[in-house]
Design a protein around this motif. Structure first.
Motif, PDB file in Angstrom:
ATOM      1  N   MET A   1       0.847  -1.208   0.000  1.00 20.70           N
ATOM      2  CA  MET A   1       0.000   0.000   0.000  1.00 20.70           C
ATOM      3  C   MET A   1       0.878   1.251   0.000  1.00 20.70           C
ATOM      4  SD  MET A   1      -3.330   0.867   2.346  1.00 20.70           S
ATOM      5  CE  MET A   1      -3.917  -0.769   2.635  1.00 20.70           C
ATOM      6  N   GLU A   2       0.318   2.323  -0.500  1.00 20.47           N
ATOM      7  CA  GLU A   2       1.082   3.574  -0.605  1.00 20.47           C
ATOM      8  C   GLU A   2       0.774   4.491   0.587  1.00 20.47           C
ATOM      9  OE1 GLU A   2       0.992   7.205  -3.719  1.00 20.47           O
ATOM     10  OE2 GLU A   2       0.476   5.228  -4.550  1.00 20.47           O
ATOM     11  N   ILE A   3       1.773   5.310   0.960  1.00 22.68           N
ATOM     12  CA  ILE A   3       1.553   6.254   2.059  1.00 22.68           C
ATOM     13  C   ILE A   3       1.495   7.682   1.527  1.00 22.68           C
ATOM     14  CG2 ILE A   3       2.581   7.271   4.143  1.00 22.68           C
ATOM     15  CD1 ILE A   3       3.456   4.626   5.051  1.00 22.68           C
ATOM     16  N   VAL A   4       0.506   8.438   1.986  1.00 26.59           N
ATOM     17  CA  VAL A   4       0.407   9.861   1.647  1.00 26.59           C
ATOM     18  C   VAL A   4       0.742  10.652   2.905  1.00 26.59           C
ATOM     19  CG1 VAL A   4      -1.181  11.696   0.940  1.00 26.59           C
ATOM     20  CG2 VAL A   4      -1.455   9.381   0.011  1.00 26.59           C
ATOM     21  N   ASP A   5       1.685  11.594   2.790  1.00 28.66           N
ATOM     22  CA  ASP A   5       2.118  12.352   3.974  1.00 28.66           C
ATOM     23  C   ASP A   5       1.399  13.681   4.114  1.00 28.66           C
ATOM     24  OD1 ASP A   5       4.363  11.048   5.415  1.00 28.66           O
ATOM     25  OD2 ASP A   5       5.218  10.985   3.393  1.00 28.66           O
ATOM     26  N   ILE A   6       1.003  13.994   5.349  1.00 32.97           N
ATOM     27  CA  ILE A   6       0.512  15.345   5.671  1.00 32.97           C
ATOM     28  C   ILE A   6       1.321  15.793   6.874  1.00 32.97           C
ATOM     29  CG2 ILE A   6      -1.436  16.719   6.510  1.00 32.97           C
ATOM     30  CD1 ILE A   6      -3.312  14.805   5.106  1.00 32.97           C
ATOM     31  N   HIS A   7       2.113  16.858   6.709  1.00 30.18           N
ATOM     32  CA  HIS A   7       2.908  17.323   7.854  1.00 30.18           C
ATOM     33  C   HIS A   7       2.401  18.686   8.311  1.00 30.18           C
ATOM     34  CE1 HIS A   7       6.144  17.387  10.684  1.00 30.18           C
ATOM     35  NE2 HIS A   7       6.438  18.613  10.299  1.00 30.18           N
ATOM     36  N   LEU A   8       2.121  18.800   9.599  1.00 29.96           N
ATOM     37  CA  LEU A   8       1.554  20.036  10.152  1.00 29.96           C
ATOM     38  C   LEU A   8       2.564  20.651  11.120  1.00 29.96           C
ATOM     39  CD1 LEU A   8      -1.847  18.368  11.039  1.00 29.96           C
ATOM     40  CD2 LEU A   8      -1.427  19.877   9.076  1.00 29.96           C
ATOM     41  N   ASP A   9       2.518  21.979  11.166  1.00 27.46           N
ATOM     42  CA  ASP A   9       3.431  22.656  12.085  1.00 27.46           C
ATOM     43  C   ASP A   9       2.937  22.479  13.521  1.00 27.46           C
ATOM     44  OD1 ASP A   9       5.695  24.210  12.520  1.00 27.46           O
ATOM     45  OD2 ASP A   9       4.408  25.944  12.917  1.00 27.46           O
ATOM     46  N   SER A  10       1.653  22.783  13.711  1.00 27.61           N
ATOM     47  CA  SER A  10       1.071  22.657  15.042  1.00 27.61           C
ATOM     48  C   SER A  10      -0.368  22.162  14.905  1.00 27.61           C
ATOM     49  CB  SER A  10       1.088  24.043  15.717  1.00 27.61           C
ATOM     50  OG  SER A  10       0.550  23.938  17.003  1.00 27.61           O
ATOM     51  N   VAL A  11      -0.775  21.288  15.811  1.00 28.90           N
ATOM     52  CA  VAL A  11      -2.138  20.742  15.738  1.00 28.90           C
ATOM     53  C   VAL A  11      -2.552  20.388  17.163  1.00 28.90           C
ATOM     54  CG1 VAL A  11      -1.431  18.302  15.412  1.00 28.90           C
ATOM     55  CG2 VAL A  11      -3.572  19.103  14.405  1.00 28.90           C
ATOM     56  N   ASP A  12      -3.856  20.322  17.430  1.00 29.62           N
ATOM     57  CA  ASP A  12      -4.250  19.894  18.780  1.00 29.62           C
ATOM     58  C   ASP A  12      -3.789  18.454  19.004  1.00 29.62           C
ATOM     59  OD1 ASP A  12      -6.067  18.999  16.883  1.00 29.62           O
ATOM     60  OD2 ASP A  12      -7.870  19.615  17.957  1.00 29.62           O
ATOM     61  N   SER A  13      -4.209  17.548  18.113  1.00 27.02           N
ATOM     62  CA  SER A  13      -3.767  16.161  18.190  1.00 27.02           C
ATOM     63  C   SER A  13      -3.862  15.582  16.776  1.00 27.02           C
ATOM     64  CB  SER A  13      -4.690  15.386  19.140  1.00 27.02           C
ATOM     65  OG  SER A  13      -4.716  14.031  18.798  1.00 27.02           O
ATOM     66  N   THR A  14      -2.862  14.845  16.369  1.00 26.65           N
ATOM     67  CA  THR A  14      -2.921  14.241  15.026  1.00 26.65           C
ATOM     68  C   THR A  14      -4.072  13.240  14.936  1.00 26.65           C
ATOM     69  OG1 THR A  14      -1.257  12.609  15.701  1.00 26.65           O
ATOM     70  CG2 THR A  14      -0.455  14.539  14.501  1.00 26.65           C
ATOM     71  N   GLN A  15      -4.458  12.651  16.093  1.00 23.64           N
ATOM     72  CA  GLN A  15      -5.604  11.720  16.099  1.00 23.64           C
ATOM     73  C   GLN A  15      -6.879  12.485  15.761  1.00 23.64           C
ATOM     74  OE1 GLN A  15      -3.700   8.612  16.463  1.00 23.64           O
ATOM     75  NE2 GLN A  15      -5.579   7.978  17.459  1.00 23.64           N
ATOM     76  N   THR A  16      -7.065  13.611  16.461  1.00 23.20           N
ATOM     77  CA  THR A  16      -8.272  14.422  16.267  1.00 23.20           C
ATOM     78  C   THR A  16      -8.326  14.935  14.836  1.00 23.20           C
ATOM     79  OG1 THR A  16      -7.965  15.080  18.550  1.00 23.20           O
ATOM     80  CG2 THR A  16      -9.585  16.326  17.305  1.00 23.20           C
ATOM     81  N   GLU A  20     -11.244  14.245  12.082  1.00 26.31           N
ATOM     82  CA  GLU A  20     -12.021  15.344  11.497  1.00 26.31           C
ATOM     83  C   GLU A  20     -11.911  15.396   9.976  1.00 26.31           C
ATOM     84  OE1 GLU A  20     -11.776  18.297  15.382  1.00 26.31           O
ATOM     85  OE2 GLU A  20     -10.562  18.761  13.626  1.00 26.31           O
ATOM     86  N   HIS A  21     -10.772  14.900   9.464  1.00 22.58           N
ATOM     87  CA  HIS A  21     -10.530  15.060   8.022  1.00 22.58           C
ATOM     88  C   HIS A  21     -10.604  13.756   7.233  1.00 22.58           C
ATOM     89  CE1 HIS A  21      -9.196  19.327   8.128  1.00 22.58           C
ATOM     90  NE2 HIS A  21      -8.954  19.005   9.391  1.00 22.58           N
ATOM     91  N   ARG A  22     -10.945  12.639   7.902  1.00 19.81           N
ATOM     92  CA  ARG A  22     -10.797  11.341   7.239  1.00 19.81           C
ATOM     93  C   ARG A  22     -11.563  11.217   5.919  1.00 19.81           C
ATOM     94  NH1 ARG A  22     -15.295   8.363   7.659  1.00 19.81           N
ATOM     95  NH2 ARG A  22     -16.461   8.166   9.610  1.00 19.81           N
ATOM     96  N   LYS A  23     -12.680  11.931   5.796  1.00 17.46           N
ATOM     97  CA  LYS A  23     -13.480  11.818   4.571  1.00 17.46           C
ATOM     98  C   LYS A  23     -12.727  12.373   3.357  1.00 17.46           C
ATOM     99  CE  LYS A  23     -18.078  11.355   6.427  1.00 17.46           C
ATOM    100  NZ  LYS A  23     -18.282  11.914   7.770  1.00 17.46           N
ATOM    101  N   GLU A  24     -11.740  13.254   3.638  1.00 17.06           N
ATOM    102  CA  GLU A  24     -10.960  13.847   2.534  1.00 17.06           C
ATOM    103  C   GLU A  24      -9.808  12.935   2.099  1.00 17.06           C
ATOM    104  OE1 GLU A  24      -9.615  17.504   4.404  1.00 17.06           O
ATOM    105  OE2 GLU A  24     -11.648  17.742   5.205  1.00 17.06           O
ATOM    106  N   PHE A  25      -9.520  11.887   2.883  1.00 15.36           N
ATOM    107  CA  PHE A  25      -8.351  11.056   2.583  1.00 15.36           C
ATOM    108  C   PHE A  25      -8.712   9.938   1.603  1.00 15.36           C
ATOM    109  CE2 PHE A  25      -7.059  11.940   7.288  1.00 15.36           C
ATOM    110  CZ  PHE A  25      -6.718  13.239   6.964  1.00 15.36           C
ATOM    111  N   ASP A  26      -7.684   9.514   0.840  1.00 15.55           N
ATOM    112  CA  ASP A  26      -7.855   8.428  -0.132  1.00 15.55           C
ATOM    113  C   ASP A  26      -8.047   7.106   0.618  1.00 15.55           C
ATOM    114  OD1 ASP A  26      -7.526   6.456  -2.058  1.00 15.55           O
ATOM    115  OD2 ASP A  26      -6.074   7.640  -3.195  1.00 15.55           O
ATOM    116  N   SER A  27      -9.180   6.443   0.386  1.00 13.65           N
ATOM    117  CA  SER A  27      -9.501   5.250   1.177  1.00 13.65           C
ATOM    118  C   SER A  27      -8.663   4.033   0.790  1.00 13.65           C
ATOM    119  CB  SER A  27     -10.987   4.926   1.053  1.00 13.65           C
ATOM    120  OG  SER A  27     -11.286   4.720  -0.303  1.00 13.65           O
ATOM    121  N   ASP A  28      -7.923   4.115  -0.350  1.00 10.48           N
ATOM    122  CA  ASP A  28      -7.078   2.981  -0.764  1.00 10.48           C
ATOM    123  C   ASP A  28      -5.637   3.137  -0.296  1.00 10.48           C
ATOM    124  OD1 ASP A  28      -9.151   1.791  -2.101  1.00 10.48           O
ATOM    125  OD2 ASP A  28      -8.781   3.012  -3.898  1.00 10.48           O
ATOM    126  N   LYS A  29      -5.360   4.239   0.414  1.00 14.01           N
ATOM    127  CA  LYS A  29      -3.980   4.502   0.829  1.00 14.01           C
ATOM    128  C   LYS A  29      -3.911   4.676   2.336  1.00 14.01           C
ATOM    129  CE  LYS A  29      -2.740   6.468  -3.565  1.00 14.01           C
ATOM    130  NZ  LYS A  29      -2.683   7.653  -4.381  1.00 14.01           N
TER     131      LYS A  29
END
Ligand code: BTN
Length: 245
Positions: A1-16, A20-29
């Motif tokens: 499987m392929e990995i898509v990276d999202i790197h954030l400077d600051s966030v409350d929690s990467t889990q949260t 919150e954004h999972r619907k925008e992510f590619d479901s095959d990756k």
């Protein structure tokens, strides 16, 4: 499987963020969200994960699996093994505090939080990992359990980007095997690295404390505790606090 990276400077929690954004992510990756700092880092059992800026790893892998996948609740244990393999390549001697804490010299250096949301026949998996990479002594002392970092344990600074790339590579390999065969191929590797084997431990399952001897690991990643009355109690990784007696 392929990995898509999202790197954030600051966030409350990467889990949260992942939830919150999972619907925008590619479901095959696999989407890998990482951050320089977290302002509300979450640990297991509603604990906090101290997440200052300054060269640590705060990462959530988001992916989908069939809800009926084999040994789904052992996914955190797969990732913990991927981490220990990286550390062993660096000549370190990690141990695993069941189900999924990594210890160096008996102190916690990494923790994993695996959360899932089920939607019909799909499991949305939020597999989070925090590694104390370059965390300094002062901050480590503010953690509510004995903790260390890679830099404190080895006396050198670590490159977080390289570590993350290596972790992704190793996790992809392990994940591929897991998807085909579940936890079983990892059983021996895990058991060999398990801390406190044969020692007295206490596990809290949310209702009851189980005191006994840390006995062995099942093929699916569950832990067998040998109770004083001679019974074996099998505990699932999902819902257990584990400490030495
Ligand atoms: C634990 O040992 O209690 C689990 C700690 C998990 C921490 C990581 S850091 C990245 C991800 N985002 C969070 O808020 N928590 C996990």
């Amino acid at each position: 499987m392929e990995i898509v990276d999202i790197h954030l400077d600051s966030v409350d929690s990467t889990q949260t963020y992942a939830k919150e954004h999972r619907k925008e992510f590619d479901s095959d990756k696999i989407t890998c969200i990482s951050a320089e700092e977290q302002t509300k880092g979450k640990g297991r059992f509603t604990r906090k994960w101290i997440s200052p800026k300054g060269g640590n790893l705060y990462v959530t892998f988001y992916f989908q699996l069939p809800a009926q996948s084999l040994h789904l609740s052992s996914l955190g244990q797969i990732l913990v093994l991927s981490v220990t393999k990286l550390f062993i390549k660096e000549n370190l001697c990690p141990k695993i505090k069941w189900p999924n804490d990594v210890l160096l010299g008996g102190k916690k250096v990494a923790g994993i939080l695996c959360e899932m949301e089920f939607e019909e026949d799909v499991a949305h998996v939020f597999l989070g990992i925090g590694i104390n990479v370059n965390m300094e002594e002062g901050i480590l002392h503010s953690i509510d359990q004995p903790a260390t970092s890679l830099s404190v344990s080895t006396g050198k600074k670590w490159d977080t980007k390289t570590l993350l790339k290596d972790l992704q590579k190793q996790f992809l390999k392990d994940f591929d095997i897991f998807c085909k065969e579940g936890f079983t191929p990892f059983h021996c590797q895990f058991e060999n690295l398990m801390a406190y084997k044969g020692e007295p431990v206490t596990c809290y399952d949310g209702q009851k404390e189980w005191k006994g001897i840390c006995h062995s690991l099942c093929n699916d990643g569950q832990l067998n505790i040998y109770l004083p009355n001679g019974d074996i109690k099998t505990l699932s990784s999902g819902d257990i606090h584990f400490k030495i007696k």
